[in-house]
Design a protein around this motif. Structure first.
Motif, PDB file in Angstrom:
ATOM      1  N   GLY A   8      26.626   1.125  39.751  1.00 35.34           N
ATOM      2  CA  GLY A   8      26.951   2.541  39.702  1.00 35.34           C
ATOM      3  C   GLY A   8      27.087   2.984  38.262  1.00 35.34           C
ATOM      4  O   GLY A   8      26.943   2.179  37.331  1.00 35.34           O
ATOM      5  N   ASN A   9      27.389   4.238  38.061  1.00 35.86           N
ATOM      6  CA  ASN A   9      27.464   4.766  36.693  1.00 35.86           C
ATOM      7  C   ASN A   9      28.566   4.097  35.869  1.00 35.86           C
ATOM      8  O   ASN A   9      28.407   3.854  34.670  1.00 35.86           O
ATOM      9  CB  ASN A   9      27.646   6.287  36.717  1.00 35.86           C
ATOM     10  CG  ASN A   9      28.762   6.752  37.617  1.00 35.86           C
ATOM     11  OD1 ASN A   9      28.758   6.485  38.822  1.00 35.86           O
ATOM     12  ND2 ASN A   9      29.724   7.464  37.075  1.00 35.86           N
ATOM     13  N   HIS A  10      29.682   3.743  36.501  1.00 36.79           N
ATOM     14  CA  HIS A  10      30.754   3.059  35.770  1.00 36.79           C
ATOM     15  C   HIS A  10      30.347   1.631  35.401  1.00 36.79           C
ATOM     16  O   HIS A  10      30.713   1.138  34.327  1.00 36.79           O
ATOM     17  CB  HIS A  10      32.044   3.063  36.589  1.00 36.79           C
ATOM     18  CG  HIS A  10      32.689   4.410  36.675  1.00 36.79           C
ATOM     19  ND1 HIS A  10      33.753   4.796  35.893  1.00 36.79           N
ATOM     20  CD2 HIS A  10      32.386   5.487  37.435  1.00 36.79           C
ATOM     21  CE1 HIS A  10      34.094   6.038  36.179  1.00 36.79           C
ATOM     22  NE2 HIS A  10      33.276   6.481  37.122  1.00 36.79           N
ATOM     23  N   ASP A  11      29.608   0.975  36.263  1.00 34.97           N
ATOM     24  CA  ASP A  11      29.111  -0.372  35.951  1.00 34.97           C
ATOM     25  C   ASP A  11      28.163  -0.333  34.757  1.00 34.97           C
ATOM     26  O   ASP A  11      28.172  -1.236  33.909  1.00 34.97           O
ATOM     27  CB  ASP A  11      28.388  -0.961  37.168  1.00 34.97           C
ATOM     28  CG  ASP A  11      29.254  -0.970  38.408  1.00 34.97           C
ATOM     29  OD1 ASP A  11      30.447  -1.287  38.288  1.00 34.97           O
ATOM     30  OD2 ASP A  11      28.738  -0.645  39.490  1.00 34.97           O
TER      31      ASP A  11
ATOM     32  N   ASP B 286      21.746   2.496  38.794  1.00 35.67           N
ATOM     33  CA  ASP B 286      22.264   3.864  38.741  1.00 35.67           C
ATOM     34  C   ASP B 286      21.368   4.784  37.918  1.00 35.67           C
ATOM     35  O   ASP B 286      20.635   4.354  37.021  1.00 35.67           O
ATOM     36  CB  ASP B 286      23.672   3.870  38.158  1.00 35.67           C
ATOM     37  CG  ASP B 286      24.309   5.236  38.260  1.00 35.67           C
ATOM     38  OD1 ASP B 286      24.700   5.626  39.376  1.00 35.67           O
ATOM     39  OD2 ASP B 286      24.377   5.948  37.237  1.00 35.67           O
ATOM     40  N   ARG B 287      21.475   6.058  38.198  1.00 34.49           N
ATOM     41  CA  ARG B 287      20.655   7.072  37.517  1.00 34.49           C
ATOM     42  C   ARG B 287      20.906   7.107  36.012  1.00 34.49           C
ATOM     43  O   ARG B 287      20.080   7.614  35.257  1.00 34.49           O
ATOM     44  CB  ARG B 287      20.946   8.450  38.119  1.00 34.49           C
ATOM     45  CG  ARG B 287      20.526   8.562  39.581  1.00 34.49           C
ATOM     46  CD  ARG B 287      21.083   9.813  40.225  1.00 34.49           C
ATOM     47  NE  ARG B 287      20.431  11.021  39.761  1.00 34.49           N
ATOM     48  CZ  ARG B 287      19.352  11.568  40.328  1.00 34.49           C
ATOM     49  NH1 ARG B 287      18.792  10.978  41.375  1.00 34.49           N
ATOM     50  NH2 ARG B 287      18.841  12.679  39.860  1.00 34.49           N
ATOM     51  N   TYR B 288      22.050   6.579  35.569  1.00 35.40           N
ATOM     52  CA  TYR B 288      22.360   6.556  34.139  1.00 35.40           C
ATOM     53  C   TYR B 288      21.919   5.263  33.463  1.00 35.40           C
ATOM     54  O   TYR B 288      22.337   4.978  32.337  1.00 35.40           O
ATOM     55  CB  TYR B 288      23.858   6.782  33.927  1.00 35.40           C
ATOM     56  CG  TYR B 288      24.271   8.204  34.210  1.00 35.40           C
ATOM     57  CD1 TYR B 288      24.126   9.195  33.247  1.00 35.40           C
ATOM     58  CD2 TYR B 288      24.786   8.563  35.454  1.00 35.40           C
ATOM     59  CE1 TYR B 288      24.485  10.517  33.514  1.00 35.40           C
ATOM     60  CE2 TYR B 288      25.144   9.869  35.731  1.00 35.40           C
ATOM     61  CZ  TYR B 288      24.997  10.844  34.755  1.00 35.40           C
ATOM     62  OH  TYR B 288      25.342  12.140  35.029  1.00 35.40           O
TER      63      TYR B 288
ATOM     64  N   ARG C 298      21.422   2.346  28.944  1.00 37.55           N
ATOM     65  CA  ARG C 298      21.357   0.942  28.549  1.00 37.55           C
ATOM     66  C   ARG C 298      19.917   0.489  28.319  1.00 37.55           C
ATOM     67  O   ARG C 298      19.647  -0.709  28.227  1.00 37.55           O
ATOM     68  CB  ARG C 298      22.002   0.067  29.625  1.00 37.55           C
ATOM     69  CG  ARG C 298      23.494   0.274  29.783  1.00 37.55           C
ATOM     70  CD  ARG C 298      24.272  -0.433  28.707  1.00 37.55           C
ATOM     71  NE  ARG C 298      25.713  -0.275  28.871  1.00 37.55           N
ATOM     72  CZ  ARG C 298      26.614  -0.839  28.096  1.00 37.55           C
ATOM     73  NH1 ARG C 298      26.209  -1.616  27.094  1.00 37.55           N
ATOM     74  NH2 ARG C 298      27.913  -0.638  28.283  1.00 37.55           N
ATOM     75  N   GLY C 299      19.002   1.437  28.272  1.00 37.01           N
ATOM     76  CA  GLY C 299      17.609   1.092  28.050  1.00 37.01           C
ATOM     77  C   GLY C 299      16.935   0.471  29.260  1.00 37.01           C
ATOM     78  O   GLY C 299      15.914  -0.205  29.135  1.00 37.01           O
ATOM     79  N   ILE C 300      17.500   0.705  30.438  1.00 34.92           N
ATOM     80  CA  ILE C 300      16.958   0.133  31.674  1.00 34.92           C
ATOM     81  C   ILE C 300      16.044   1.153  32.340  1.00 34.92           C
ATOM     82  O   ILE C 300      16.450   2.279  32.633  1.00 34.92           O
ATOM     83  CB  ILE C 300      18.095  -0.261  32.647  1.00 34.92           C
ATOM     84  CG1 ILE C 300      19.010  -1.298  32.001  1.00 34.92           C
ATOM     85  CG2 ILE C 300      17.513  -0.793  33.958  1.00 34.92           C
ATOM     86  CD1 ILE C 300      20.284  -1.555  32.780  1.00 34.92           C
TER      87      ILE C 300
ATOM     88  N   ALA D 277      21.566   2.460  46.926  1.00 36.22           N
ATOM     89  CA  ALA D 277      21.510   3.351  45.759  1.00 36.22           C
ATOM     90  C   ALA D 277      22.874   3.989  45.606  1.00 36.22           C
ATOM     91  O   ALA D 277      23.382   4.614  46.541  1.00 36.22           O
ATOM     92  CB  ALA D 277      20.438   4.417  45.935  1.00 36.22           C
ATOM     93  N   HIS D 278      23.473   3.845  44.441  1.00 33.88           N
ATOM     94  CA  HIS D 278      24.832   4.346  44.260  1.00 33.88           C
ATOM     95  C   HIS D 278      24.919   5.841  44.513  1.00 33.88           C
ATOM     96  O   HIS D 278      25.813   6.304  45.235  1.00 33.88           O
ATOM     97  CB  HIS D 278      25.309   4.019  42.840  1.00 33.88           C
ATOM     98  CG  HIS D 278      26.686   4.523  42.537  1.00 33.88           C
ATOM     99  ND1 HIS D 278      27.791   4.108  43.253  1.00 33.88           N
ATOM    100  CD2 HIS D 278      27.152   5.419  41.603  1.00 33.88           C
ATOM    101  CE1 HIS D 278      28.878   4.710  42.779  1.00 33.88           C
ATOM    102  NE2 HIS D 278      28.508   5.520  41.787  1.00 33.88           N
ATOM    103  N   GLN D 279      24.008   6.603  43.937  1.00 32.11           N
ATOM    104  CA  GLN D 279      24.098   8.052  44.038  1.00 32.11           C
ATOM    105  C   GLN D 279      23.219   8.582  45.174  1.00 32.11           C
ATOM    106  O   GLN D 279      22.014   8.286  45.239  1.00 32.11           O
ATOM    107  CB  GLN D 279      23.707   8.694  42.706  1.00 32.11           C
ATOM    108  CG  GLN D 279      24.625   8.257  41.560  1.00 32.11           C
ATOM    109  CD  GLN D 279      24.634   9.209  40.398  1.00 32.11           C
ATOM    110  OE1 GLN D 279      24.470  10.420  40.563  1.00 32.11           O
ATOM    111  NE2 GLN D 279      24.851   8.682  39.204  1.00 32.11           N
ATOM    112  N   PRO D 280      23.799   9.381  46.070  1.00 27.85           N
ATOM    113  CA  PRO D 280      23.038   9.885  47.221  1.00 27.85           C
ATOM    114  C   PRO D 280      21.772  10.639  46.841  1.00 27.85           C
ATOM    115  O   PRO D 280      20.783  10.609  47.581  1.00 27.85           O
ATOM    116  CB  PRO D 280      24.036  10.820  47.917  1.00 27.85           C
ATOM    117  CG  PRO D 280      25.371  10.360  47.469  1.00 27.85           C
ATOM    118  CD  PRO D 280      25.198   9.828  46.083  1.00 27.85           C
TER     119      PRO D 280
END
Length: 249
Positions: free
Chosen positions: A96-99, A140-142, A146-148, A169-172
């Protein structure tokens, strides 16, 4: 219970899903979805041990973590992750975005040591009850921070259209990547916390059209869980936490 405070609840919630097309051999498949744990030192080890014991008592065929597992750097949670090794069912996760913010690389290393497998931008096929099931996960969408590179379109093009497929998928909102030619029967997501605190949930709902609960998007069933943990203040008000226990009917 309108008010929840801290990590002391085990809010298992039975969910029945009926995908439009699936193999009869996966009928009664049971999946436990853990999402938005937001683990920190404030989450007691005894709580996680009890959680895992209760998960095992439900006899799931599969356990999936749909992101935001950590709220501090993963290196500080080694003992927490070791408890997950006791999960008896095959276990997979996506970030997720926090991860992403706290570092997906170390998280992956530590979870893999404890038999929780990363499915970020990966496809795997597993056999359960003599049936083959396809799992696909996207980071995650973010991830770009991290360059992913997610490469969702290419990833989906590699799916086996003959297999029952579950997307993590973390984000719906990632459901918008699913096109008619993709065979994705179910998407499991979190992220929204259901708003966590009333009436803030109405604000979240404005930005998240797929907000909480069960939806149908084209041919895909989407379940968005309120999640188990907390972001910011450790309270929920009129938005209870949940641990979905999903049965395919």
């Amino acid at each position: 219970m309108p008010l929840q405070v801290g990590y002391k609840y085990f809010p298992f919630k039975e969910i029945s899903l009926e995908p439009k097309a699936f193999s009869p051999s996966i009928k009664n498949l049971r999946i436990i979805q853990l999402s938005d744990l937001h683990l920190s030192k404030n989450v007691k080890l005894d709580y996680l041990k009890s959680l895992v014991e209760k998960i095992n008592s439900k006899n799931p065929d599969l356990v999936v973590f749909t992101g935001d597992i950590i709220q501090i750097p993963a290196k500080n949670l080694k003992k927490h992750f070791e408890i997950f090794r006791a999960i008896e069912a095959p276990s997979y996760y996506v970030t997720g975005n926090h991860d992403i913010f706290y570092g997906p690389k170390v998280l992956k290393e530590l979870l893999s040591k404890n038999d929780v497998i990363c499915l970020d931008n990966e496809i795997t096929t597993i056999e359960i009850n003599n049936s083959f099931i396809q799992l696909v996960g996207i980071s995650d969408r973010y991830s770009f921070a991290r360059g992913i590179k997610r490469g969702v379109k290419k990833l989906f093009s590699e799916l086996n259209k003959e297999l029952f497929t579950i997307l993590l998928a973390h984000q719906p909102k990632d459901i918008y990547y699913i096109e008619d030619e993709n065979r994705i029967d179910i998407q499991l997501s979190g992220h929204t916390h259901g708003g966590q605190v009333y009436p803030f949930n109405y604000v979240v709902k404005f930005f998240q059209p797929y907000f909480a609960g069960l939806y149908t998007h084209n041919k895909t069933l989407l379940y968005v869980t309120n999640g188990l943990g907390y972001w910011g203040v450790g309270i929920r008000y009129k938005v209870p936490s949940e641990i979905p226990v999903i049965t395919i009917n």
